[in-house]
Design a protein around this motif. Sequence first.
Motif, PDB file in Angstrom:
ATOM      1  N   MET A   1       0.841  -1.205   0.000  1.00 35.32           N
ATOM      2  CA  MET A   1       0.000   0.000   0.000  1.00 35.32           C
ATOM      3  C   MET A   1       0.877   1.258   0.000  1.00 35.32           C
ATOM      4  N   THR A   2       0.584   2.187  -0.894  1.00 32.50           N
ATOM      5  CA  THR A   2       1.414   3.394  -0.964  1.00 32.50           C
ATOM      6  C   THR A   2       0.776   4.501  -0.138  1.00 32.50           C
ATOM      7  N   THR A   3       1.553   5.516   0.106  1.00 37.77           N
ATOM      8  CA  THR A   3       1.025   6.621   0.902  1.00 37.77           C
ATOM      9  C   THR A   3       1.066   7.903   0.095  1.00 37.77           C
ATOM     10  N   LYS A   4       0.121   8.014  -0.801  1.00 40.82           N
ATOM     11  CA  LYS A   4      -0.039   9.269  -1.538  1.00 40.82           C
ATOM     12  C   LYS A   4      -0.957  10.207  -0.757  1.00 40.82           C
TER      13      LYS A   4
ATOM     14  N   ARG C 195       0.748  13.142 -10.381  1.00 40.74           N
ATOM     15  CA  ARG C 195       0.283  13.134 -11.765  1.00 40.74           C
ATOM     16  C   ARG C 195       0.030  11.702 -12.228  1.00 40.74           C
ATOM     17  N   TRP C 196      -0.495  11.602 -13.453  1.00 39.24           N
ATOM     18  CA  TRP C 196      -0.755  10.326 -14.112  1.00 39.24           C
ATOM     19  C   TRP C 196       0.444   9.390 -13.986  1.00 39.24           C
ATOM     20  N   GLY C 197       1.630   9.929 -14.307  1.00 39.02           N
ATOM     21  CA  GLY C 197       2.827   9.100 -14.319  1.00 39.02           C
ATOM     22  C   GLY C 197       3.283   8.646 -12.941  1.00 39.02           C
ATOM     23  N   ASP C 198       2.731   9.234 -11.914  1.00 35.11           N
ATOM     24  CA  ASP C 198       3.119   8.865 -10.544  1.00 35.11           C
ATOM     25  C   ASP C 198       2.356   7.640 -10.037  1.00 35.11           C
ATOM     26  N   TYR C 199       1.342   7.225 -10.767  1.00 30.90           N
ATOM     27  CA  TYR C 199       0.551   6.064 -10.339  1.00 30.90           C
ATOM     28  C   TYR C 199       0.992   4.831 -11.116  1.00 30.90           C
ATOM     29  N   ALA C 200       1.264   3.752 -10.414  1.00 29.88           N
ATOM     30  CA  ALA C 200       1.703   2.501 -11.045  1.00 29.88           C
ATOM     31  C   ALA C 200       0.551   1.498 -11.047  1.00 29.88           C
ATOM     32  N   VAL C 201       0.435   0.752 -12.130  1.00 26.73           N
ATOM     33  CA  VAL C 201      -0.588  -0.287 -12.171  1.00 26.73           C
ATOM     34  C   VAL C 201      -0.329  -1.281 -11.032  1.00 26.73           C
ATOM     35  N   GLY C 202      -1.341  -1.597 -10.288  1.00 26.22           N
ATOM     36  CA  GLY C 202      -1.209  -2.485  -9.145  1.00 26.22           C
ATOM     37  C   GLY C 202      -1.096  -1.739  -7.817  1.00 26.22           C
ATOM     38  N   GLU C 203      -0.823  -0.457  -7.901  1.00 23.48           N
ATOM     39  CA  GLU C 203      -0.678   0.357  -6.689  1.00 23.48           C
ATOM     40  C   GLU C 203      -2.010   0.436  -5.926  1.00 23.48           C
ATOM     41  N   VAL C 204      -1.912   0.293  -4.623  1.00 19.92           N
ATOM     42  CA  VAL C 204      -3.104   0.368  -3.782  1.00 19.92           C
ATOM     43  C   VAL C 204      -2.978   1.582  -2.861  1.00 19.92           C
TER      44      VAL C 204
END
Lengths: 345, 345, 345
Positions: A1-4, C195-204
Motif C-alpha cells: 500500500m502506498t502513501t499518496k 500526476r498520471w505518471g506517478d501512479y503505477a498499475v497495481g498500486e493500492v
Amino acid sequence: MTTKTNPGRFFEDYRVGEVIRHAVPRTIAEGERALYHALYPARGALYSSDMFAADCGLEGSPLDDLIVFHTVFGKTVPDISLNAVANLGYAEGRWLKPVYAGDTLRAESEVIGLRPNSNGTSGVVWVRTTGYDQTDQPVLSYVRWVMVRKRDNAAPACETVVPDLAAVVDPGALVIPEGLSFEGYDFTLAGEPHRWGDYAVGEVIDHVDAVTVEEAEHMLATRLWQNTAKVHFDATFREDGRRLIYGGHVISLARALSFNGLANAQMIVALNGGAHANPCFAGDTVRAWSEVLDRAETSVPGVGALRLRLVAHKGAPGDNTLKGADGKYAPHVLLDLDYWALIPQ
Amino acid sequence: MTTKTNPGRFFEDYRVGEVIRHAVPRTIAEGERALYHALYPARGALYSSDMFAADCGLEGSPLDDLIVFHTVFGKTVPDISLNAVANLGYAEGRWLKPVYAGDTLRAESEVIGLRPNSNGTSGVVWVRTTGYDQTDQPVLSYVRWVMVRKRDNAAPACETVVPDLAAVVDPGALVIPEGLSFEGYDFTLAGEPHRWGDYAVGEVIDHVDAVTVEEAEHMLATRLWQNTAKVHFDATFREDGRRLIYGGHVISLARALSFNGLANAQMIVALNGGAHANPCFAGDTVRAWSEVLDRAETSVPGVGALRLRLVAHKGAPGDNTLKGADGKYAPHVLLDLDYWALIPQ
Amino acid sequence: MTTKTNPGRFFEDYRVGEVIRHAVPRTIAEGERALYHALYPARGALYSSDMFAADCGLEGSPLDDLIVFHTVFGKTVPDISLNAVANLGYAEGRWLKPVYAGDTLRAESEVIGLRPNSNGTSGVVWVRTTGYDQTDQPVLSYVRWVMVRKRDNAAPACETVVPDLAAVVDPGALVIPEGLSFEGYDFTLAGEPHRWGDYAVGEVIDHVDAVTVEEAEHMLATRLWQNTAKVHFDATFREDGRRLIYGGHVISLARALSFNGLANAQMIVALNGGAHANPCFAGDTVRAWSEVLDRAETSVPGVGALRLRLVAHKGAPGDNTLKGADGKYAPHVLLDLDYWALIPQ
C-alpha cells in the motif's frame, strides 16, 4: 500500500514567515446560503432578503459572514490543524468585503509565530489566514493559533517567536462595506426595535431559544465547509465513540440564536478572540447569551458598532455562569466569542 | 439580565382589525428548492423541470406551492403562535401567483376574529395572512386560527368576533396562473396517465409509499422556513423530552407521497381547511391516502380542479380509518387536509 | 380503494428492444450542487471552483459526475427496479458531456437483454439507460442489469437474450469534454502533486478518512435523486426494521473519500463495472481504498486516464481484503467499483 495521502504537517514542518497556499478553491452560491439557513436558525434580515439588503445600500443579500469564515477556515485544516491537539485562540479577525453568491474563495496562511512546548512533543503555531475572492481581493483575515504535535519528538526545538496581537480590534480599523447605510432601515422588517443607543455596556441578554443538535446536522455543515478533520465524522476515531462537533458549528448556532435580542446587530465585522471552552456532542441542547462589552462609532454616520461577548452553553435555561472560582470555564460552557457587529444608530 | 428578547404576543394583545407586518423578509432561490426536494419525496414534474413547466406555459419551474406556504407561515410564528396552545384550523387559502427562484417574500396578518375562552386563561385568535413578493403583489392568502394563552388571566375579556369563513373555496375563485396550459402536457414525463375525468368523487387512493422521519430532517425543514417555535428544536422543552414536528412538515411529506396516484394533480391552488389531528415525532413512519371530494371546471379550457382530502397517518399500510365512532380522529391520524389542485382534463 | 398507484413492472412486462421513457425530468442547479458537497466530503477542485474549472478550459464548474449518474439512475427506478430483488451489475458506462447548473435531465432505457431464472419466479433484465439534457444531447449512457420478480409465476418464460458487454470501456472510447486542458493545472490548489505518471498499475491507496453514516443523510441524498424505492425510507418495510442505504450513496461517499490520494483524478468518464457487495446501514463507518488497474493516454495531450478500482468497506482502518478464499466478497466490503478517471499527465 502506498502513501499518496496527506499526513498533514507536524510542528517541525513550519517556519516563521512561510506562506502556505491552501488547496481547493470554492465557489459559494445560493445552495450554500440555503443550507446555512437550514442548519442554523439564522434570521438576520440583511442576510435573508435581497430587498432588505438593497435598502441598506448593498447590491443584494451577502452570504452570511460566518459562511465566509467557515469556508476560509475549512481550507486551512489540511495544512494547519490535521495534527492539532487543540485550537487555542483567535485574534485580529476582520471581514474586509461582503461575499455574494457566485464568488469563489481561496485562502492563504502566513506562519507568524512558533513556540515549542517544554515537553518536546508538540508546539504552538500561529498563522495569519487571509481569504481571497476571485478578483484576488481579501475578504477576511484573522490570526489563529493551534497546538500541533511533532512528528519526531527528537526534532530540534525551533526558536520561539510569539506574535504581538491586539487584544481587541480597534474600532477605527473596522471595515464598513462600501455603500452600507442604515438610513432607510426598517426595524419592523428586521424584527426588533433596539438600536445601538439602546444597548448599555455590561448589559447581558439571554437569547431564550435552544437547539438540540443532531449528528447529521453538524456533519452536513462541516462537510459543506470542506473541513476534513476526521474527529468530526468518524465515530470509531475517538475512544468514547463520539464525534466531536466542529467548533464553528457552535459559533454559527450561537450567533443565530442571538437574533432574539440582537436582531439588529446585523454584520459581523471583527473577531477579537474566542475560546472553544468545552467540546460539544450530538444530543447537547445549545443555548446562548450575550454581554455588551463596548460600543463605538464608525466612519459611517448612522452605523454603530457593538463589541459583544457571545457565550454558547449546554446548561440550564438562563444559566449565565461563565467561569468558576478557579477562573476556568464552567463545564457547561461551550464557546466564549468576542466580536464587533454593526448596528443602526 | 435584560429582556430585549421577544416574549411573543398574548391573547389580550390582539385587536380585531389590526394589521401586523411580520419580520424578516426572505429571498428564496435554487437552494431552498433543492432542499425541498431533499427533504420530501416531491416529484411533480411541473416543480421538477424548467422545460416541463415551460411546456405548460410558465416562465420556468415555480417553487413548490408549499415552500410559499411554509415561508409565509414561518414569518407569522413570532407574532401569532409563539404563545399558542394549539393550531386550530385553516380556511380560505388561495395561491395567487407562482413564486420563482429569486423572489423575495414577506407577510402581513390582519386580526379578523377573537373569542375569549370561558376558562379565562386563553382565547382564540383568527388572522388572515397574506404573503407578498418583491413587487408587493400578493402570492398567497389564508385564514388561520390558534388558541393563545393570556399573559394575565385577570385581563378583561374582549368582545367576541367570530369571522364568517367559507367551508370550501369556491372553484370560481381559484386563481389559474397566467399562461398556464395543459395542451402540450406530456403524461409519460409526468409519470401517470390519469386525467381529471379519471377521478371519481368519493374515490380513495392509498399512496403506498412511506417515510420514517428523522429529527435532523424536520429541524432542517422548519429552520428553512424560519419557523422559530422552540417546541420543534429544544428537546428539553417538553416534559417527555420529545421535539414536536412542525405540522407543515407532515403536510409536505403527505403531499409528496401523494404523487403516487396523483402525479398529475400538479398545482395546489386553494386550502379549504386542515387539522393537525395528532402530533408527529421522529421515528414515526408516515403514510398517506387521498379522497376525491369534488371536481370542478376552471376558467381555463383543459385545466380541471380536484378537491382532495389528504390524510397523513402513522398506522399500518392501507389503514384508511379517519375517525372513530366518537367522531374523533383515530389516534394514528396525523393530518386531515382539504385542498384544490389543478390537473389536466 | 382504487389503485391508480404505480405497482412497477414485473419480469414478464419487459420486451427486448423496447424503449422506456422515464418520468419526471429534472432541472439541477446550485442547490443540488451544494447539497452534494454537504452530503459527501467531495473536494475535487474542478467541481468546487468555477475559476479552477475555467482554468481547465471548461465554462465553469460542472455538476459532479455522480450527480448526473444518480439523477439519471433515479429516473429509472420506478420503471426498472421497483420490483427488483437485486441490482446485479453495471457495464459500458460513459459520461458524454459535462452537465452544468441549470441543465434539465431526463432518461430513457432500452431493454437489451432478458433471462428467466430457472426457479420461474424471477428473471434478469438488462437495460441500456441514456440521460439527455434539455437540448436532447446524451450526457451519460450505461448498462445495468437487475433481477426482477415475476407478477405471475405461471407466466410463460421468454426467450433468453444475454447482451454482449465489454468488460472494460476501451480507453479510445472515452469522451474528453470539449475544451478540457490540464496545461495551466495548479497542483497546489488541487491539493496534491501526484500526476498520471506517478501512479503505477497495481498500486493500492488507502484513503485514510472515514465517515459514520446517519439515516437522515442517506435519505436526503436518495430523495434528492428522486429515487423512490421504499426500502430506503420506510423502517417498517424490512423485517429487521432497518433502512437499506441506496448503493449510489456508498459510491459517492467512497469517491469523495478517495480525494485523499487521488485529488487529481478529477473527472469520472467511464464506469466499467460495479458490485454492491454487501448492504450498508446507518451507523456503519465507511472507509475506502483504491487500486490502480490500468493507465491510458487519451486523445488530448496532457490528459491521462487511470482505470481505478474503488472499494468501500466498513471494516477496520487499513483492511484492504476484498474477497475470501471462496472468491466471495469479504463481509465488510460494501462496494467494488471499476471506473476510468481523467488526470493531468
